[in-house]
Design a protein around this motif. Structure first.
Motif, PDB file in Angstrom:
ATOM      1  N   PRO A   6       0.981  -1.130  -0.089  1.00 17.66           N
ATOM      2  CA  PRO A   6       0.012  -0.097   0.177  1.00 17.66           C
ATOM      3  C   PRO A   6       0.962   1.130   0.096  1.00 17.66           C
ATOM      4  O   PRO A   6       1.921   1.220   0.511  1.00 17.66           O
ATOM      5  N   LYS A   7       0.303   2.042  -0.714  1.00 19.29           N
ATOM      6  CA  LYS A   7       1.207   3.561  -0.617  1.00 19.29           C
ATOM      7  C   LYS A   7       1.243   4.092   0.715  1.00 19.29           C
ATOM      8  O   LYS A   7       0.298   3.980   1.490  1.00 19.29           O
ATOM      9  N   GLN A   8       2.489   4.661   1.138  1.00 22.46           N
ATOM     10  CA  GLN A   8       2.744   5.261   2.211  1.00 22.46           C
ATOM     11  C   GLN A   8       2.311   6.529   2.439  1.00 22.46           C
ATOM     12  O   GLN A   8       2.493   7.520   1.596  1.00 22.46           O
ATOM     13  N   LEU A   9       1.460   6.790   3.397  1.00 16.53           N
ATOM     14  CA  LEU A   9       0.940   8.206   3.558  1.00 16.53           C
ATOM     15  C   LEU A   9       1.766   8.690   4.808  1.00 16.53           C
ATOM     16  O   LEU A   9       1.302   8.574   6.046  1.00 16.53           O
ATOM     17  N   LEU A  10       2.840   9.099   4.801  1.00 17.24           N
ATOM     18  CA  LEU A  10       3.632   9.392   6.184  1.00 17.24           C
ATOM     19  C   LEU A  10       3.099  10.679   7.150  1.00 17.24           C
ATOM     20  O   LEU A  10       2.497  11.402   6.697  1.00 17.24           O
ATOM     21  N   HIS A  11       3.214  10.041   8.227  1.00 20.05           N
ATOM     22  CA  HIS A  11       2.714  11.093   9.452  1.00 20.05           C
ATOM     23  C   HIS A  11       3.861  11.086  10.603  1.00 20.05           C
ATOM     24  O   HIS A  11       4.284  10.118  10.653  1.00 20.05           O
ATOM     25  N   LEU A  12       3.897  12.299  10.972  1.00 13.85           N
ATOM     26  CA  LEU A  12       4.946  12.641  12.137  1.00 13.85           C
ATOM     27  C   LEU A  12       4.128  12.882  13.326  1.00 13.85           C
ATOM     28  O   LEU A  12       3.213  13.619  13.177  1.00 13.85           O
ATOM     29  N   VAL A  13       4.528  12.373  14.240  1.00 15.16           N
ATOM     30  CA  VAL A  13       3.929  12.329  15.652  1.00 15.16           C
ATOM     31  C   VAL A  13       4.945  13.283  16.659  1.00 15.16           C
ATOM     32  O   VAL A  13       5.885  12.715  16.877  1.00 15.16           O
ATOM     33  N   PHE A  14       4.459  14.472  17.154  1.00 12.05           N
ATOM     34  CA  PHE A  14       5.696  15.174  17.751  1.00 12.05           C
ATOM     35  C   PHE A  14       4.762  15.830  19.044  1.00 12.05           C
ATOM     36  O   PHE A  14       3.451  16.178  18.762  1.00 12.05           O
ATOM     37  N   GLY A  15       5.329  16.429  20.080  1.00 15.39           N
ATOM     38  CA  GLY A  15       4.727  17.212  20.915  1.00 15.39           C
ATOM     39  C   GLY A  15       5.997  17.857  22.188  1.00 15.39           C
ATOM     40  O   GLY A  15       6.918  17.551  21.980  1.00 15.39           O
ATOM     41  N   GLY A  16       5.082  18.345  22.976  1.00 16.69           N
ATOM     42  CA  GLY A  16       5.881  18.853  24.307  1.00 16.69           C
ATOM     43  C   GLY A  16       5.137  20.050  25.099  1.00 16.69           C
ATOM     44  O   GLY A  16       4.015  20.161  24.639  1.00 16.69           O
ATOM     45  N   GLU A  17       5.893  20.685  25.796  1.00 23.94           N
ATOM     46  CA  GLU A  17       4.931  21.510  26.731  1.00 23.94           C
ATOM     47  C   GLU A  17       5.140  23.092  25.797  1.00 23.94           C
ATOM     48  O   GLU A  17       6.025  23.396  25.170  1.00 23.94           O
ATOM     49  N   LEU A  18       3.846  23.577  25.920  1.00 25.83           N
ATOM     50  CA  LEU A  18       3.704  24.706  25.402  1.00 25.83           C
ATOM     51  C   LEU A  18       3.685  25.893  26.184  1.00 25.83           C
ATOM     52  O   LEU A  18       3.257  25.709  27.505  1.00 25.83           O
ATOM     53  N   VAL A  37       7.956   9.001  12.808  1.00 26.89           N
ATOM     54  CA  VAL A  37       7.264   8.977  11.508  1.00 26.89           C
ATOM     55  C   VAL A  37       6.543   7.625  11.144  1.00 26.89           C
ATOM     56  O   VAL A  37       7.127   6.549  11.295  1.00 26.89           O
ATOM     57  N   PHE A  38       5.264   7.480  10.888  1.00 28.35           N
ATOM     58  CA  PHE A  38       4.447   6.408  10.613  1.00 28.35           C
ATOM     59  C   PHE A  38       3.995   6.174   9.412  1.00 28.35           C
ATOM     60  O   PHE A  38       3.644   7.359   8.595  1.00 28.35           O
ATOM     61  N   PRO A  39       3.683   5.066   8.801  1.00 30.93           N
ATOM     62  CA  PRO A  39       3.211   5.029   7.456  1.00 30.93           C
ATOM     63  C   PRO A  39       1.888   5.291   7.047  1.00 30.93           C
ATOM     64  O   PRO A  39       1.567   5.192   5.800  1.00 30.93           O
ATOM     65  N   ASP A  40       0.967   5.291   8.180  1.00 35.58           N
ATOM     66  CA  ASP A  40      -0.437   5.695   7.870  1.00 35.58           C
ATOM     67  C   ASP A  40      -0.918   6.377   9.011  1.00 35.58           C
ATOM     68  O   ASP A  40      -0.413   6.553  10.232  1.00 35.58           O
ATOM     69  N   TYR A  41      -1.878   6.910   8.982  1.00 29.72           N
ATOM     70  CA  TYR A  41      -2.621   7.767   9.688  1.00 29.72           C
ATOM     71  C   TYR A  41      -3.238   7.006  11.253  1.00 29.72           C
ATOM     72  O   TYR A  41      -2.881   7.314  12.410  1.00 29.72           O
ATOM     73  N   HIS A  69       2.641  13.220   4.062  1.00 24.78           N
ATOM     74  CA  HIS A  69       2.545  13.157   2.613  1.00 24.78           C
ATOM     75  C   HIS A  69       1.731  14.331   1.973  1.00 24.78           C
ATOM     76  O   HIS A  69       1.903  14.598   0.888  1.00 24.78           O
ATOM     77  N   ARG A  70       1.003  14.962   2.612  1.00 28.06           N
ATOM     78  CA  ARG A  70       0.422  16.369   2.326  1.00 28.06           C
ATOM     79  C   ARG A  70       1.470  17.373   1.792  1.00 28.06           C
ATOM     80  O   ARG A  70       1.360  18.145   0.822  1.00 28.06           O
ATOM     81  N   LEU A  71       2.311  17.288   2.804  1.00 25.68           N
ATOM     82  CA  LEU A  71       3.710  18.448   2.496  1.00 25.68           C
ATOM     83  C   LEU A  71       4.310  17.839   1.391  1.00 25.68           C
ATOM     84  O   LEU A  71       4.948  18.731   0.678  1.00 25.68           O
ATOM     85  N   LEU A  72       4.558  16.885   1.341  1.00 27.92           N
ATOM     86  CA  LEU A  72       5.689  15.986   0.287  1.00 27.92           C
ATOM     87  C   LEU A  72       4.944  16.016  -1.052  1.00 27.92           C
ATOM     88  O   LEU A  72       5.740  16.253  -2.127  1.00 27.92           O
ATOM     89  N   GLU A  73       3.650  15.773  -1.156  1.00 26.04           N
ATOM     90  CA  GLU A  73       3.122  15.815  -2.377  1.00 26.04           C
ATOM     91  C   GLU A  73       1.647  16.312  -2.177  1.00 26.04           C
ATOM     92  O   GLU A  73       0.442  15.879  -2.451  1.00 26.04           O
ATOM     93  N   PRO A  74       1.898  17.727  -2.515  1.00 28.79           N
ATOM     94  CA  PRO A  74       0.476  18.613  -2.152  1.00 28.79           C
ATOM     95  C   PRO A  74      -0.753  18.382  -3.407  1.00 28.79           C
ATOM     96  O   PRO A  74      -1.711  18.755  -3.084  1.00 28.79           O
ATOM     97  N   ASP A  75      -0.089  18.219  -4.631  1.00 29.07           N
ATOM     98  CA  ASP A  75      -0.971  17.918  -5.503  1.00 29.07           C
ATOM     99  C   ASP A  75      -1.664  16.712  -5.898  1.00 29.07           C
ATOM    100  O   ASP A  75      -2.351  16.465  -6.931  1.00 29.07           O
ATOM    101  N   THR A  76      -1.413  15.775  -5.117  1.00 26.30           N
ATOM    102  CA  THR A  76      -2.027  14.397  -5.138  1.00 26.30           C
ATOM    103  C   THR A  76      -3.319  14.280  -4.240  1.00 26.30           C
ATOM    104  O   THR A  76      -3.538  15.118  -3.513  1.00 26.30           O
ATOM    105  N   VAL A  77      -4.349  13.446  -5.019  1.00 28.15           N
ATOM    106  CA  VAL A  77      -5.490  13.272  -4.013  1.00 28.15           C
ATOM    107  C   VAL A  77      -5.085  12.633  -2.723  1.00 28.15           C
ATOM    108  O   VAL A  77      -4.457  11.652  -2.418  1.00 28.15           O
ATOM    109  N   LYS A  78      -5.652  13.255  -1.597  1.00 24.59           N
ATOM    110  CA  LYS A  78      -5.625  12.792  -0.312  1.00 24.59           C
ATOM    111  C   LYS A  78      -6.330  11.609  -0.041  1.00 24.59           C
ATOM    112  O   LYS A  78      -7.395  11.804  -0.325  1.00 24.59           O
ATOM    113  N   ALA A  79      -5.811  10.627   0.702  1.00 23.90           N
ATOM    114  CA  ALA A  79      -6.663   9.448   0.947  1.00 23.90           C
ATOM    115  C   ALA A  79      -6.669   9.412   2.269  1.00 23.90           C
ATOM    116  O   ALA A  79      -6.110  10.055   2.944  1.00 23.90           O
TER     117      ALA A  79
END
Length: 79
Positions: A6-18, A37-41, A69-79
């Motif tokens: 399946p196509k990888q739809l990369l997602h980054l998870v990060f956080g900290g104190e605001l 970084v994760f391969p899917d939502y 994935h939206r940043l890397l390929e902004p012109d593709t259809v989002k799944a």
């Protein structure tokens, strides 16, 4: 017959104190927790939820999911 991955739809998870929970400015950028970084939502959501629940006692801490994935390929259809 080939096993198509399946196509990888990369997602980054990060956080900290605001500084302020109404914004997204971190108290100390050197202390931002990059979970990974994760391969899917869904796998990103599982990691985000675990970190968010582990830090529930600190109201200033927030974790986020970024749709890389939206940043890397902004012109593709989002799944």
């Amino acid at each position: 017959m080939t096993d198509a991955k399946p196509k990888q739809l990369l997602h980054l998870v990060f956080g900290g104190e605001l500084d302020d929970v109404s914004g997204i400015s971190f108290t100390d950028l050197s202390q931002v927790d990059v979970v990974g970084v994760f391969p899917d939502y869904e796998s990103a959501r599982v990691a985000w939820k675990a970190k968010a629940q582990a830090t529930v006692d600190n109201a200033q801490v927030r974790y986020f999911i970024v749709h890389l994935h939206r940043l890397l390929e902004p012109d593709t259809v989002k799944a």
